[in-house]
Write a protein that holds these residues in place. Structure first.
Motif, PDB file in Angstrom:
ATOM      1  N   THR A   1      33.081  38.089  44.286  1.00  9.55           N
ATOM      2  CA  THR A   1      34.463  38.557  44.182  1.00  9.55           C
ATOM      3  C   THR A   1      34.520  39.922  43.522  1.00  9.55           C
ATOM      4  OG1 THR A   1      35.292  36.291  44.032  1.00  9.55           O
ATOM      5  CG2 THR A   1      36.742  38.037  43.212  1.00  9.55           C
TER       6      THR A   1
ATOM      7  N   TRP B   1      39.263  34.447  44.932  1.00  9.22           N
ATOM      8  CA  TRP B   1      40.401  35.350  45.123  1.00  9.22           C
ATOM      9  C   TRP B   1      41.661  34.755  44.521  1.00  9.22           C
ATOM     10  CZ3 TRP B   1      39.318  40.066  45.904  1.00  9.22           C
ATOM     11  CH2 TRP B   1      38.171  40.412  46.607  1.00  9.22           C
TER      12      TRP B   1
ATOM     13  N   GLU C   1      36.410  47.765  46.921  1.00  9.31           N
ATOM     14  CA  GLU C   1      37.770  48.085  47.378  1.00  9.31           C
ATOM     15  C   GLU C   1      38.401  49.150  46.490  1.00  9.31           C
ATOM     16  OE1 GLU C   1      40.001  44.447  47.443  1.00  9.31           O
ATOM     17  OE2 GLU C   1      38.872  43.653  49.164  1.00  9.31           O
ATOM     18  N   ARG C   2      38.229  49.003  45.170  1.00 13.88           N
ATOM     19  CA  ARG C   2      38.811  49.978  44.248  1.00 13.88           C
ATOM     20  C   ARG C   2      38.167  51.355  44.435  1.00 13.88           C
ATOM     21  NH1 ARG C   2      42.232  48.302  40.442  1.00 13.88           N
ATOM     22  NH2 ARG C   2      41.689  49.991  39.022  1.00 13.88           N
TER      23      ARG C   2
ATOM     24  N   ARG D   1      43.598  35.425  37.429  1.00 16.95           N
ATOM     25  CA  ARG D   1      42.240  35.767  37.866  1.00 16.95           C
ATOM     26  C   ARG D   1      41.289  35.735  36.677  1.00 16.95           C
ATOM     27  NH1 ARG D   1      42.753  40.878  39.740  1.00 16.95           N
ATOM     28  NH2 ARG D   1      43.594  40.105  41.683  1.00 16.95           N
TER      29      ARG D   1
ATOM     30  N   ASP E   1      36.914  43.443  34.898  1.00 18.99           N
ATOM     31  CA  ASP E   1      36.023  43.089  36.006  1.00 18.99           C
ATOM     32  C   ASP E   1      34.572  43.385  35.652  1.00 18.99           C
ATOM     33  OD1 ASP E   1      38.200  42.262  37.469  1.00 18.99           O
ATOM     34  OD2 ASP E   1      38.077  43.851  38.981  1.00 18.99           O
TER      35      ASP E   1
ATOM     36  N   ARG F   1      35.789  43.436  44.958  1.00 21.73           N
ATOM     37  CA  ARG F   1      36.913  44.108  44.293  1.00 21.73           C
ATOM     38  C   ARG F   1      36.525  45.525  43.865  1.00 21.73           C
ATOM     39  NH1 ARG F   1      41.571  42.997  41.604  1.00 21.73           N
ATOM     40  NH2 ARG F   1      41.048  43.741  39.550  1.00 21.73           N
TER      41      ARG F   1
END
Length: 169
Positions: free
Chosen positions: A111, A82, A118-119, A89, A130, A115
């Motif tokens: 991670t 994170w 969450e998106r 990042r 990503d 992520r």
């Protein structure tokens, strides 16, 4: 020194098989300097020649089957990477990929899965950056674990997911 027929990790080429240990008959190259001829397992038709004493690129043996099983059992306890700053990042992802370390690859994967979720929960798509790093980390990790476990790379993700479900019971 690695042996002919051995599987190794060679930098960003990933898993490679040592095809030969030889000298190079090329102008400007020391005649008695030894080189590995490597065949990347997941890059068909490709060859890599590198000095046996190359210290600029990570070269290491593929982890063993037992190390793989132990690593898979540790996955739940391995944290993520994170980093709140987007530029930092991406730099951390690059460093983790360059390390050729399975635990660092797992950190990237965990991670980026979190992520991505969450998106999606926020009504957004995963970013292209990503997705690119997730794909690379999975290819490197699953490629090495497949060789160690003597299975197809496409089966590794399912194997890991099933093992994690067992551990969570």
């Amino acid at each position: 020194m690695f042996k002919i027929g051995e599987y190794i990790i060679y930098g960003n080429a990933g898993v490679c098989k040592v095809k030969d240990i030889t000298t190079m008959n090329v102008t400007g190259v020391e005649k008695n300097k030894l080189y590995y001829e490597l065949s990347p397992v997941y890059i068909s038709g490709s060859k890599v020649f590198t000095p046996v004493n190359n210290e600029k690129v990570i070269m290491r043996p593929v982890i063993t089957k037992q190390e793989t099983l132990d690593l898979i059992d540790e996955i739940l306890g391995i944290g993520g990477l994170w980093v709140p700053d987007e530029r930092l990042r991406e730099q951390k992802y690059k460093e983790a990929l360059r390390s050729c370390d399975c635990r660092e690859l797992i950190k990237i994967i965990k991670t980026l899965y979190e992520r991505k979720q969450e998106r999606i929960d926020d009504g957004k798509k995963a970013t292209a950056v990503d997705d690119r790093y997730l794909k690379s980390a999975e290819e490197y990790l699953y490629g090495e674990l497949a060789i160690a476990m003597e299975m197809d790379r496409d089966q590794v993700k399912e194997y890991i997911e099933n093992r994690i479900k067992e551990l969570q019971k």
